[in-house]
Write an enzyme that holds these catalytic residues in place. Sequence first.
Site, PDB file in Angstrom:
ATOM      1  N   PRO A   2       0.835  -1.208   0.000  1.00 55.44           N
ATOM      2  CA  PRO A   2       0.000   0.000   0.000  1.00 55.44           C
ATOM      3  C   PRO A   2       0.870   1.258   0.000  1.00 55.44           C
ATOM      4  O   PRO A   2       1.846   1.350   0.741  1.00 55.44           O
ATOM      5  CB  PRO A   2      -0.793  -0.128   1.304  1.00 55.44           C
ATOM      6  N   GLU A   3       0.513   2.202  -0.860  1.00 58.32           N
ATOM      7  CA  GLU A   3       1.247   3.456  -0.949  1.00 58.32           C
ATOM      8  C   GLU A   3       0.398   4.568  -0.326  1.00 58.32           C
ATOM      9  O   GLU A   3      -0.598   4.295   0.332  1.00 58.32           O
ATOM     10  CB  GLU A   3       1.615   3.730  -2.405  1.00 58.32           C
ATOM     11  N   LYS A  61       3.778   6.519   4.008  1.00 63.77           N
ATOM     12  CA  LYS A  61       3.077   5.246   4.124  1.00 63.77           C
ATOM     13  C   LYS A  61       2.840   4.835   5.578  1.00 63.77           C
ATOM     14  O   LYS A  61       2.392   3.721   5.840  1.00 63.77           O
ATOM     15  CB  LYS A  61       3.876   4.154   3.405  1.00 63.77           C
ATOM     16  N   HIS A  95      -6.009 -14.618   8.818  1.00 64.45           N
ATOM     17  CA  HIS A  95      -4.757 -13.872   8.939  1.00 64.45           C
ATOM     18  C   HIS A  95      -4.860 -12.733   9.958  1.00 64.45           C
ATOM     19  O   HIS A  95      -4.094 -11.772   9.882  1.00 64.45           O
ATOM     20  CB  HIS A  95      -4.345 -13.323   7.580  1.00 64.45           C
ATOM     21  N   ARG A 114       1.203 -11.570   5.051  1.00 67.97           N
ATOM     22  CA  ARG A 114       2.643 -11.792   4.937  1.00 67.97           C
ATOM     23  C   ARG A 114       3.419 -11.380   6.187  1.00 67.97           C
ATOM     24  O   ARG A 114       4.626 -11.588   6.265  1.00 67.97           O
ATOM     25  CB  ARG A 114       3.178 -11.048   3.714  1.00 67.97           C
ATOM     26  N   ARG A 156      20.819  14.715  -7.535  1.00 66.24           N
ATOM     27  CA  ARG A 156      20.937  13.262  -7.461  1.00 66.24           C
ATOM     28  C   ARG A 156      21.513  12.688  -8.751  1.00 66.24           C
ATOM     29  O   ARG A 156      21.070  13.042  -9.846  1.00 66.24           O
ATOM     30  CB  ARG A 156      19.562  12.628  -7.186  1.00 66.24           C
ATOM     31  N   ARG A 266      13.601  -3.037  -8.712  1.00 66.15           N
ATOM     32  CA  ARG A 266      12.160  -2.773  -8.736  1.00 66.15           C
ATOM     33  C   ARG A 266      11.679  -2.718 -10.181  1.00 66.15           C
ATOM     34  O   ARG A 266      12.383  -2.212 -11.064  1.00 66.15           O
ATOM     35  CB  ARG A 266      11.846  -1.435  -8.040  1.00 66.15           C
TER      36      ARG A 266
END
Length: 276
Positions: A2-3, A61, A95, A114, A156, A266
């Site tokens: 989830p973001e 998050k 769960h 998880r 960067r 990613r």
Amino acid sequence: MPELPEVETVRRGVDAAFRGGRISAVEVYNPRTVRRHATGVADFQRSLAGLEVTGSGRRGKFMWLGLDDGRALVCHLGMSGQLHVVTDGREAHKHLRGRMRFSDDRELWFIDQRTFGYWDLVDMDGAVPATVAHIAPDVFETAFDPGLSADRLLRRRIEVKKALLDQTWISGVGNIYADEALWRSRLRGRRTGDSLTRRKALELLGHVGDVLTESLAVGGTSFDELYVDARGEAGYFARELAVYGRAGQPCKRCATPIVREVIGDRSAHYCPKCQR
């Protein structure tokens, strides 16, 4: 995982249900759920019993519930965590990792297949919990400065996609929304931050805010049952995705097939024609 839009959607649902509520008991069924609480499960359960939820907050998050003893219950959903508002006598989910009972007989369930998510009881450090203070402000916070953030991005030397996932200068952006913002900006994720113009960097940050706002408006992005809101309902932003998860499908702007690649371990999705 989830973001920001998904976590904010969950926070709003939990806040609406439990702000002003008093915790009568807490039950933890998997010690990993409170692994950051150094004094263990029993102390965690005792410490929360009797406290009132005074509000909630979020940074990136991370979300938390404010408590009337001045501390905060921080919740990170990890890869598969869910917070459910339970008002009936349903059978416990297979769960279910933690259950918070309230004095009005409603319950807050923490479901986590998880077990990467967690609960943590921590002191506040100003406006945020101490364990969240190292995370940078997200685009919805007044502390977020687009100009300063653009200047940091321009310094960067790593890929822009990797930079967007770095929570030390901008928080809440994950794989999905990084790919979508890059597509809207016509930038390929392999471009380095120092190769951008300041105007392009500001444009990219603007698209980050736009895509997060649009996703939040429809409850976030759900691909499977691992993300639902506090009422158990799915988000609908997956219907609007331009590139993420669409490898081989036509670009919504030019019809060129979308390509999937790997950047910094990613996945990344982009249009080889539109994005440079």
